[in-house]
Design an enzyme around this catalytic site. Structure first.
Site, short mmCIF file in Angstrom:
data_model
loop_
_atom_site.label_atom_id
_atom_site.label_comp_id
_atom_site.label_asym_id
_atom_site.label_seq_id
_atom_site.Cartn_x
_atom_site.Cartn_y
_atom_site.Cartn_z
N CYS A 156 6.94 -0.24 7.55
CA CYS A 156 5.76 -1.05 7.85
C CYS A 156 5.72 -1.46 9.32
O CYS A 156 6.71 -1.34 10.04
CB CYS A 156 5.68 -2.27 6.94
SG CYS A 156 7.08 -3.39 6.97
N CYS A 157 4.54 -1.88 9.73
CA CYS A 157 4.31 -2.31 11.11
C CYS A 157 4.54 -1.14 12.08
O CYS A 157 3.98 -0.07 11.91
CB CYS A 157 5.19 -3.51 11.42
SG CYS A 157 4.73 -4.43 12.91
N ILE A 158 5.42 -1.31 13.07
CA ILE A 158 5.69 -0.26 14.06
C ILE A 158 6.69 0.76 13.55
O ILE A 158 6.82 1.86 14.11
CB ILE A 158 6.20 -0.91 15.38
CG1 ILE A 158 6.20 0.09 16.56
CG2 ILE A 158 7.59 -1.51 15.17
CD1 ILE A 158 4.83 0.50 16.99
N PRO A 160 6.75 2.99 11.22
CA PRO A 160 6.34 4.37 10.93
C PRO A 160 6.57 5.36 12.08
O PRO A 160 6.67 6.56 11.84
CB PRO A 160 4.85 4.23 10.61
CG PRO A 160 4.74 2.89 9.98
CD PRO A 160 5.71 2.03 10.78
N THR A 219 2.49 0.89 5.69
CA THR A 219 1.46 -0.15 5.70
C THR A 219 1.46 -0.83 7.07
O THR A 219 2.52 -0.95 7.70
CB THR A 219 1.69 -1.18 4.58
OG1 THR A 219 0.56 -2.05 4.47
CG2 THR A 219 2.94 -2.01 4.82
#
Length: 248
Positions: A156-158, A160, A219
């Site tokens: 999630c967030c950065i 990925p 996400t």
């Protein structure tokens, strides 16, 4: 009413710990403690809450390395001190944490990476090098192992960007690709993902994207400037889909 609720919780806890119908075993990888130089604490907490609610067993890991730098979260500026990623991550894990070097896909059914700038500073060099970044060897090893074993990976967030760098061709989301309304200040990350050979799909903050072929679930979380409960809901959707992909 409160006493009855506590009694039920205790009964459920005893049932889960009895060994009957064990849930998925999930590894959670942290990158420090604090959004600007480590793991985003709200994201880590949300991941652990949703895993617990979903009946999963989890173990927290972090690399035994020095942080890129330490940021004064009150001033928003780097200071001159030095901290260890594993030691700082232990704050979030309440001390129940293992060195990332001990994490193997063989011991777990899935792995999840919360975000925070630590993913881009300590687990990789994305914060400095963008599309030309390097991922630290143990993170590359873990992502590759789980992918080869066809076990789900949640980010999630950065975070990925880690999957996009290690597994070119995977489809992920960091939310929107343009910051037209001021809600998506890190929208440029999507272009970097594509430049690394990944695919990016636009997603809302309370949703999760599944790449079914690669079993990657992502996400946006705090890539979006929004209310905390929207972040919590999106992480819940990600965790739920990761757990479903374990088929346990």
């Amino acid at each position: 009413m409160l006493i009855r609720g506590v009694s039920l919780a205790l009964r459920l806890c005893r049932f889960r710990s009895s060994g009957a119908n064990p849930g998925p075993r999930v590894a959670v990888v942290l990158s420090g403690c604090g959004v600007y130089d480590g793991t985003e604490i709200h994201e880590a907490s949300a991941v652990l809450v949703h895993l617990s609610r979903g009946g999963a067993e989890f173990q927290v890991y972090a690399p035994d390395i020095t942080q890129m730098h330490v940021v004064d979260h009150l001033k928003g500026e780097p200071g001159g001190e030095s901290r260890n990623v594993l030691v700082e991550s232990a704050r979030i894990a309440r001390g129940k944490i293992l060195d990332l070097a001990r994490l193997t896909a063989q011991d777990h059914d899935a792995v999840i990476f919360p975000g925070g700038f630590g993913a881009a500073k300590n687990l990789s060099t994305f914060a400095m090098d963008g599309k030309d970044c390097q991922v630290i060897p143990d993170i590359e090893r873990v992502i590759t192992e789980f992918h080869k074993a066809k076990k789900p990976i949640g980010l999630c967030c950065i975070a990925p960007v880690l999957a996009a760098k290690v597994l070119p061709g995977v489809e992920v989301t960091v939310g929107h690709e343009k910051d037209d309304d001021g809600k998506w200040p890190y929208a440029g990350t999507a272009a970097a993902i594509v430049a690394m050979g990944g695919k990016h799909a636009v997603s809302e903050v309370d949703c999760a994207l599944v790449d079914p072929e690669n079993k990657i679930v992502t996400t946006p979380a705090f890539m979006c400037e929004t209310k905390l409960h929207h972040i919590f809901d999106g992480i819940g959707a990600m965790v739920e889909r990761v757990l479903k992909l374990t088929k346990k």
